[in-house]
Design a protein around this motif. Structure first.
Motif, mmCIF file in Angstrom:
data_model
loop_
_atom_site.group_PDB
_atom_site.id
_atom_site.type_symbol
_atom_site.label_atom_id
_atom_site.label_comp_id
_atom_site.label_asym_id
_atom_site.label_seq_id
_atom_site.Cartn_x
_atom_site.Cartn_y
_atom_site.Cartn_z
ATOM 1 N N VAL A 21 0.956 -1.316 -0.159
ATOM 2 C CA VAL A 21 0.175 0.045 0.302
ATOM 3 C C VAL A 21 0.847 1.192 -0.250
ATOM 4 O O VAL A 21 1.364 1.144 0.623
ATOM 5 N N PHE A 22 0.391 2.586 -0.964
ATOM 6 C CA PHE A 22 1.165 3.546 -0.689
ATOM 7 C C PHE A 22 0.295 4.608 0.163
ATOM 8 O O PHE A 22 -1.102 4.395 -0.852
ATOM 9 N N ALA A 23 0.223 5.642 0.639
ATOM 10 C CA ALA A 23 -0.924 6.118 0.954
ATOM 11 C C ALA A 23 0.049 7.694 1.303
ATOM 12 O O ALA A 23 0.900 7.543 2.191
ATOM 13 N N GLN A 24 -0.499 8.474 0.937
ATOM 14 C CA GLN A 24 0.056 9.759 0.899
ATOM 15 C C GLN A 24 -1.168 11.591 1.389
ATOM 16 O O GLN A 24 -1.999 10.855 0.115
ATOM 17 N N ASP A 25 -0.750 11.824 2.200
ATOM 18 C CA ASP A 25 -1.885 13.101 2.287
ATOM 19 C C ASP A 25 -1.288 13.785 2.021
ATOM 20 O O ASP A 25 0.356 14.506 1.401
ATOM 21 N N PHE A 26 -1.540 14.746 0.976
ATOM 22 C CA PHE A 26 -1.502 16.458 0.468
ATOM 23 C C PHE A 26 -2.562 17.404 1.037
ATOM 24 O O PHE A 26 -4.186 16.974 0.972
ATOM 25 N N GLU A 27 -2.180 18.655 0.473
ATOM 26 C CA GLU A 27 -2.990 19.155 1.087
ATOM 27 C C GLU A 27 -3.058 20.826 -0.552
ATOM 28 O O GLU A 27 -2.375 20.515 -1.301
ATOM 29 N N VAL A 28 -5.152 21.218 -0.681
ATOM 30 C CA VAL A 28 -4.845 21.351 -1.856
ATOM 31 C C VAL A 28 -5.287 23.107 -0.807
ATOM 32 O O VAL A 28 -6.204 23.075 -0.466
ATOM 33 N N SER A 29 -5.515 23.701 -2.192
ATOM 34 C CA SER A 29 -4.741 25.625 -1.612
ATOM 35 C C SER A 29 -6.016 25.648 -1.994
ATOM 36 O O SER A 29 -6.421 26.787 -1.067
ATOM 37 N N GLN A 30 -6.856 25.789 -2.984
ATOM 38 C CA GLN A 30 -8.109 26.057 -3.329
ATOM 39 C C GLN A 30 -8.787 24.716 -4.195
ATOM 40 O O GLN A 30 -8.546 24.413 -4.347
ATOM 41 N N CYS A 31 -10.403 25.465 -4.122
ATOM 42 C CA CYS A 31 -11.547 24.483 -4.607
ATOM 43 C C CYS A 31 -10.973 24.057 -6.098
ATOM 44 O O CYS A 31 -10.330 24.474 -6.604
ATOM 45 N N ALA A 32 -10.631 22.750 -6.391
ATOM 46 C CA ALA A 32 -10.392 22.474 -7.225
ATOM 47 C C ALA A 32 -11.753 22.013 -8.535
ATOM 48 O O ALA A 32 -12.430 20.317 -8.556
ATOM 49 N N THR A 33 -12.299 22.328 -9.301
ATOM 50 C CA THR A 33 -13.872 22.497 -9.189
ATOM 51 C C THR A 33 -13.850 21.921 -11.111
ATOM 52 O O THR A 33 -14.988 21.374 -11.666
ATOM 53 N N GLY A 34 -12.689 22.463 -11.523
ATOM 54 C CA GLY A 34 -12.370 22.528 -13.391
ATOM 55 C C GLY A 34 -11.782 21.136 -13.761
ATOM 56 O O GLY A 34 -12.224 20.045 -12.973
ATOM 57 N N GLU A 35 -10.752 21.240 -14.529
ATOM 58 C CA GLU A 35 -9.825 20.102 -15.240
ATOM 59 C C GLU A 35 -9.602 19.456 -14.165
ATOM 60 O O GLU A 35 -8.678 19.831 -13.637
ATOM 61 N N ARG A 36 -9.338 18.023 -14.011
ATOM 62 C CA ARG A 36 -8.863 17.382 -12.845
ATOM 63 C C ARG A 36 -7.718 16.146 -13.518
ATOM 64 O O ARG A 36 -8.176 15.974 -13.823
ATOM 65 N N GLU A 37 -6.762 16.135 -12.798
ATOM 66 C CA GLU A 37 -6.482 14.643 -13.311
ATOM 67 C C GLU A 37 -5.100 14.839 -12.654
ATOM 68 O O GLU A 37 -4.455 15.103 -12.019
ATOM 69 N N LEU A 38 -4.603 13.277 -11.950
ATOM 70 C CA LEU A 38 -3.425 12.664 -11.023
ATOM 71 C C LEU A 38 -3.178 11.661 -12.207
ATOM 72 O O LEU A 38 -3.803 10.766 -13.040
ATOM 73 N N LEU A 39 -1.641 11.522 -12.334
ATOM 74 C CA LEU A 39 -0.837 11.234 -13.173
ATOM 75 C C LEU A 39 -0.047 10.619 -12.511
ATOM 76 O O LEU A 39 0.497 10.839 -10.995
ATOM 77 N N ILE A 40 0.241 9.003 -12.500
ATOM 78 C CA ILE A 40 1.343 8.414 -11.746
ATOM 79 C C ILE A 40 1.896 7.199 -12.880
ATOM 80 O O ILE A 40 1.748 6.682 -14.147
ATOM 81 N N ALA A 41 2.963 7.516 -11.939
ATOM 82 C CA ALA A 41 4.008 7.097 -12.765
ATOM 83 C C ALA A 41 5.188 6.024 -12.103
ATOM 84 O O ALA A 41 5.290 6.671 -11.051
#
Length: 117
Positions: A21-41
């Motif tokens: 298992v990989f788990a990582q918390d992160f903080e978003v500085s402002q609401c992301a309601t537009g285009e969003r993309e998660l890239l995993i390499a």
């Protein structure tokens, strides 16, 4: 905006010195309601087995508590993501526990990035 969630070399799998298992918390500085993309390499992702086993053998990816897709190859992009409010969030990758002919070889997680328009 771009959020670098992870960059390094993390061995994943069920072998000695690997993690399931990989788990990582992160903080978003402002609401992301537009285009969003998660890239995993990754490096070395190889899903073995017949076509009907690939879905169960691929590795699930969660954004907060939502499954956004599965890793089947070294480079994966998820474009259908939940709306992200400002504040803390978590990305989690689970190595598939599916056994039998659909098992996977160990692989290396290299980078996880969230892009928001």
């Amino acid at each position: 905006m771009e959020y670098l969630i992870f960059e390094g070399s993390l061995r994943m799998g069920d072998s000695k010195d690997a993690t399931m298992v990989f788990a990582q918390d992160f903080e978003v500085s402002q609401c992301a309601t537009g285009e969003r993309e998660l890239l995993i390499a990754c490096e070395g992702v190889e899903i073995l087995g017949r076509d009907e086993q690939l879905e169960a053998a691929a590795h699930p990816v969660h954004l907060d508590h939502t499954v956004v897709g599965r890793i089947r190859a070294d480079d994966t992009r998820f474009k259908t993501l939940p709306v992200l409010g400002a504040g803390p969030h978590r990305v989690r990758i689970d190595v598939s526990p599916f056994h039998g002919h659909g098992f996977c070889d160990d692989f290396v997680l290299r980078r996880v990035v969230l892009k928001c328009a």
